[in-house]
Design a protein around this motif. Structure first.
Motif, PDB file in Angstrom:
ATOM      1  N   ARG A  11      43.595  26.703  59.919  1.00  0.00           N
ATOM      2  CA  ARG A  11      44.029  28.077  59.690  1.00  0.00           C
ATOM      3  C   ARG A  11      43.947  28.907  60.968  1.00  0.00           C
ATOM      4  O   ARG A  11      43.068  28.709  61.795  1.00  0.00           O
ATOM      5  CB  ARG A  11      43.162  28.735  58.612  1.00  0.00           C
ATOM      6  CG  ARG A  11      43.358  28.153  57.220  1.00  0.00           C
ATOM      7  CD  ARG A  11      42.543  28.906  56.191  1.00  0.00           C
ATOM      8  NE  ARG A  11      41.113  28.883  56.528  1.00  0.00           N
ATOM      9  CZ  ARG A  11      40.202  29.644  55.948  1.00  0.00           C
ATOM     10  NH1 ARG A  11      40.553  30.503  55.014  1.00  0.00           N
ATOM     11  NH2 ARG A  11      38.935  29.573  56.296  1.00  0.00           N
ATOM     12  N   ILE A  12      44.867  29.841  61.087  1.00  0.00           N
ATOM     13  CA  ILE A  12      44.802  30.842  62.145  1.00  0.00           C
ATOM     14  C   ILE A  12      44.987  32.215  61.503  1.00  0.00           C
ATOM     15  O   ILE A  12      45.557  32.334  60.415  1.00  0.00           O
ATOM     16  CB  ILE A  12      45.884  30.623  63.226  1.00  0.00           C
ATOM     17  CG1 ILE A  12      47.289  30.744  62.610  1.00  0.00           C
ATOM     18  CG2 ILE A  12      45.705  29.281  63.930  1.00  0.00           C
ATOM     19  CD1 ILE A  12      48.397  30.833  63.651  1.00  0.00           C
ATOM     20  N   VAL A  13      44.497  33.229  62.180  1.00  0.00           N
ATOM     21  CA  VAL A  13      44.702  34.613  61.735  1.00  0.00           C
ATOM     22  C   VAL A  13      45.560  35.301  62.781  1.00  0.00           C
ATOM     23  O   VAL A  13      45.167  35.407  63.950  1.00  0.00           O
ATOM     24  CB  VAL A  13      43.363  35.359  61.564  1.00  0.00           C
ATOM     25  CG1 VAL A  13      43.620  36.783  61.075  1.00  0.00           C
ATOM     26  CG2 VAL A  13      42.453  34.620  60.595  1.00  0.00           C
ATOM     27  N   PRO A  15      47.732  38.421  64.626  1.00  0.00           N
ATOM     28  CA  PRO A  15      47.305  39.787  64.968  1.00  0.00           C
ATOM     29  C   PRO A  15      47.478  40.790  63.825  1.00  0.00           C
ATOM     30  O   PRO A  15      46.715  41.755  63.737  1.00  0.00           O
ATOM     31  CB  PRO A  15      48.212  40.141  66.160  1.00  0.00           C
ATOM     32  CG  PRO A  15      48.529  38.825  66.795  1.00  0.00           C
ATOM     33  CD  PRO A  15      48.628  37.853  65.647  1.00  0.00           C
ATOM     34  N   ASP A  16      48.464  40.524  62.939  1.00  0.00           N
ATOM     35  CA  ASP A  16      48.664  41.449  61.818  1.00  0.00           C
ATOM     36  C   ASP A  16      47.734  41.146  60.648  1.00  0.00           C
ATOM     37  O   ASP A  16      47.833  41.763  59.591  1.00  0.00           O
ATOM     38  CB  ASP A  16      50.120  41.416  61.355  1.00  0.00           C
ATOM     39  CG  ASP A  16      50.555  40.031  60.864  1.00  0.00           C
ATOM     40  OD1 ASP A  16      49.711  39.111  60.854  1.00  0.00           O
ATOM     41  OD2 ASP A  16      51.736  39.880  60.491  1.00  0.00           O
ATOM     42  N   GLY A  17      46.820  40.160  60.824  1.00  0.00           N
ATOM     43  CA  GLY A  17      45.875  39.807  59.772  1.00  0.00           C
ATOM     44  C   GLY A  17      46.372  38.729  58.829  1.00  0.00           C
ATOM     45  O   GLY A  17      45.632  38.279  57.957  1.00  0.00           O
ATOM     46  N   ASN A  18      47.619  38.304  58.996  1.00  0.00           N
ATOM     47  CA  ASN A  18      48.192  37.279  58.132  1.00  0.00           C
ATOM     48  C   ASN A  18      47.589  35.916  58.470  1.00  0.00           C
ATOM     49  O   ASN A  18      47.533  35.523  59.632  1.00  0.00           O
ATOM     50  CB  ASN A  18      49.713  37.236  58.323  1.00  0.00           C
ATOM     51  CG  ASN A  18      50.394  36.368  57.298  1.00  0.00           C
ATOM     52  OD1 ASN A  18      49.799  35.991  56.296  1.00  0.00           O
ATOM     53  ND2 ASN A  18      51.653  36.047  57.556  1.00  0.00           N
ATOM     54  N   VAL A  19      47.128  35.205  57.435  1.00  0.00           N
ATOM     55  CA  VAL A  19      46.529  33.884  57.624  1.00  0.00           C
ATOM     56  C   VAL A  19      47.606  32.814  57.439  1.00  0.00           C
ATOM     57  O   VAL A  19      48.310  32.810  56.432  1.00  0.00           O
ATOM     58  CB  VAL A  19      45.367  33.646  56.637  1.00  0.00           C
ATOM     59  CG1 VAL A  19      44.803  32.237  56.799  1.00  0.00           C
ATOM     60  CG2 VAL A  19      44.271  34.682  56.855  1.00  0.00           C
ATOM     61  N   ARG A  20      47.735  31.922  58.410  1.00  0.00           N
ATOM     62  CA  ARG A  20      48.718  30.842  58.343  1.00  0.00           C
ATOM     63  C   ARG A  20      48.025  29.518  58.639  1.00  0.00           C
ATOM     64  O   ARG A  20      46.981  29.476  59.291  1.00  0.00           O
ATOM     65  CB  ARG A  20      49.850  31.051  59.363  1.00  0.00           C
ATOM     66  CG  ARG A  20      50.551  32.373  59.282  1.00  0.00           C
ATOM     67  CD  ARG A  20      51.316  32.547  57.987  1.00  0.00           C
ATOM     68  NE  ARG A  20      52.459  31.634  57.897  1.00  0.00           N
ATOM     69  CZ  ARG A  20      53.262  31.578  56.840  1.00  0.00           C
ATOM     70  NH1 ARG A  20      53.048  32.364  55.781  1.00  0.00           N
ATOM     71  NH2 ARG A  20      54.276  30.744  56.821  1.00  0.00           N
ATOM     72  N   TRP A  21      48.633  28.433  58.150  1.00  0.00           N
ATOM     73  CA  TRP A  21      48.167  27.072  58.462  1.00  0.00           C
ATOM     74  C   TRP A  21      49.111  26.486  59.501  1.00  0.00           C
ATOM     75  O   TRP A  21      50.336  26.565  59.352  1.00  0.00           O
ATOM     76  CB  TRP A  21      48.175  26.210  57.209  1.00  0.00           C
ATOM     77  CG  TRP A  21      47.032  26.472  56.280  1.00  0.00           C
ATOM     78  CD1 TRP A  21      46.955  27.429  55.314  1.00  0.00           C
ATOM     79  CD2 TRP A  21      45.792  25.761  56.232  1.00  0.00           C
ATOM     80  NE1 TRP A  21      45.750  27.370  54.666  1.00  0.00           N
ATOM     81  CE2 TRP A  21      45.011  26.347  55.199  1.00  0.00           C
ATOM     82  CE3 TRP A  21      45.269  24.697  56.947  1.00  0.00           C
ATOM     83  CZ2 TRP A  21      43.743  25.891  54.886  1.00  0.00           C
ATOM     84  CZ3 TRP A  21      43.994  24.237  56.634  1.00  0.00           C
ATOM     85  CH2 TRP A  21      43.237  24.835  55.614  1.00  0.00           C
ATOM     86  N   ILE A  22      48.556  25.903  60.562  1.00  0.00           N
ATOM     87  CA  ILE A  22      49.387  25.273  61.583  1.00  0.00           C
ATOM     88  C   ILE A  22      48.819  23.898  61.931  1.00  0.00           C
ATOM     89  O   ILE A  22      47.664  23.596  61.652  1.00  0.00           O
ATOM     90  CB  ILE A  22      49.474  26.121  62.877  1.00  0.00           C
ATOM     91  CG1 ILE A  22      48.090  26.230  63.545  1.00  0.00           C
ATOM     92  CG2 ILE A  22      50.060  27.489  62.618  1.00  0.00           C
ATOM     93  CD1 ILE A  22      48.144  26.799  64.941  1.00  0.00           C
ATOM     94  N   THR A  23      49.668  23.069  62.512  1.00  0.00           N
ATOM     95  CA  THR A  23      49.225  21.797  63.074  1.00  0.00           C
ATOM     96  C   THR A  23      49.899  21.635  64.423  1.00  0.00           C
ATOM     97  O   THR A  23      50.982  22.179  64.659  1.00  0.00           O
ATOM     98  CB  THR A  23      49.567  20.614  62.150  1.00  0.00           C
ATOM     99  OG1 THR A  23      48.961  19.431  62.655  1.00  0.00           O
ATOM    100  CG2 THR A  23      51.082  20.403  62.054  1.00  0.00           C
ATOM    101  N   THR A  24      49.262  20.939  65.316  1.00  0.00           N
ATOM    102  CA  THR A  24      49.778  20.768  66.668  1.00  0.00           C
ATOM    103  C   THR A  24      50.358  19.364  66.826  1.00  0.00           C
ATOM    104  O   THR A  24      49.713  18.379  66.471  1.00  0.00           O
ATOM    105  CB  THR A  24      48.661  20.982  67.703  1.00  0.00           C
ATOM    106  OG1 THR A  24      48.129  22.294  67.535  1.00  0.00           O
ATOM    107  CG2 THR A  24      49.191  20.842  69.116  1.00  0.00           C
TER     108      THR A  24
END
Length: 199
Positions: A11-13, A15-24
Motif C-alpha cells: 500500500r501507498i498513501v 499526497p491527497d490521502g488516497n490509499v492505493r495498492w501498487i507493485t513494482t
C-alpha cells in the motif's frame, strides 16, 4: 539473478490521502560480461486486482462457514432426535416436583432446535447461486487488458476475436482472476524455461 524485478503488492498513501495498492515490475540490463548496468521498470497500480482477491477470499470464507454450519446443524439434529422424544417420555414418568426440571430441559431443546434452523438457513444462503450470465468476450477482454501489464516484457498476448453471443455463467471477478492466473502462470513458465520472449 533472474533478470526480472517483481515486487510484492503493497500500500501507498498518495499526497491527497488516497490509499492505493501498487507493485513494482522491471528488468535488469547487463553488459557483455554479465555485469548489471541498469534497471528499467515502474510501479503498477493493482488496487482493483487486490480488491478482487479480497472479495474472492471473503466468498471462500463464507462458503467454508456455510459448509461447516450445515455439518454442525446435521449433527445437532441427530442429537435432538434422541433428546426431545426422550424428555417427552420422561415427563410422564416422573413425579410432579421433577417435571419442572424436565420442562427446563425441553425449553433448552426447543432453543437448540431454533438454533439448528438458523444454521440451516445460513448454510443454504452460502450455497445459493450468486453467478450471473456474462459475455465471454467482455470477461476475456478485461482479463487480457489487466494481464498484459503483468506479463509485459516476457509474453506477447493476442486475443483472437470472440463471438459476442457466447455467454458463460459465473462470478465476473472469479472468472477474470482465473484467466489472469493463466497468464501469470504462462509468464512464470517462460521465465523458468529461460526463454526471453513468448506468445
Amino acid at each position: 539473478s533472474t533478470g526480472t524485478i517483481e515486487g510484492v503488492p503493497h500500500r501507498i498513501v498518495r499526497p491527497d490521502g488516497n490509499v492505493r495498492w501498487i507493485t513494482t515490475l522491471g528488468v535488469v540490463e547487463r553488459d557483455a560480461e554479465g555485469r548489471m548496468v541498469a534497471m528499467r521498470g515502474g510501479s503498477l497500480d493493482v488496487t482493483d486486482q487486490q480488491a478482487r482477491v479480497a472479495q474472492d477470499l471473503h466468498a471462500q470464507r463464507l462458503d467454508a462457514l456455510g459448509r461447516m454450519s450445515a455439518g454442525v446443524a446435521h449433527n445437532f439434529n441427530n442429537l435432538l432426535a434422541v433428546i426431545v422424544p426422550t424428555l417427552a417420555l420422561l415427563r410422564d414418568e416422573v413425579a410432579p416436583p421433577s417435571r419442572d426440571a424436565i420442562d427446563d430441559a425441553q425449553l433448552a431443546a426447543t432453543r437448540a432446535s431454533n438454533l439448528v434452523r438458523q444454521l440451516v438457513a445460513f448454510a443454504r444462503q452460502g450455497d445459493s447461486d450468486v453467478s450471473t450470465e456474462l459475455s465471454l468476450a467482455e470477461v476475456l477482454t478485461s482479463a487480457v487488458r489487466l494481464g498484459e501489464r503483468l506479463v509485459a516484457g516476457v509474453l506477447e498476448v493476442e486475443l483472437p476475436p470472440v463471438d459476442p453471443s457466447l455467454v458463460v455463467r459465473g462470478e465476473r471477478a472469479t472468472l477474470e482472476h482465473a484467466f489472469l492466473n493463466m497468464l501469470v502462470n504462462a509468464r512464470d513458465a517462460m521465465v523458468d524455461a529461460g526463454r526471453a520472449r513468448g506468445r
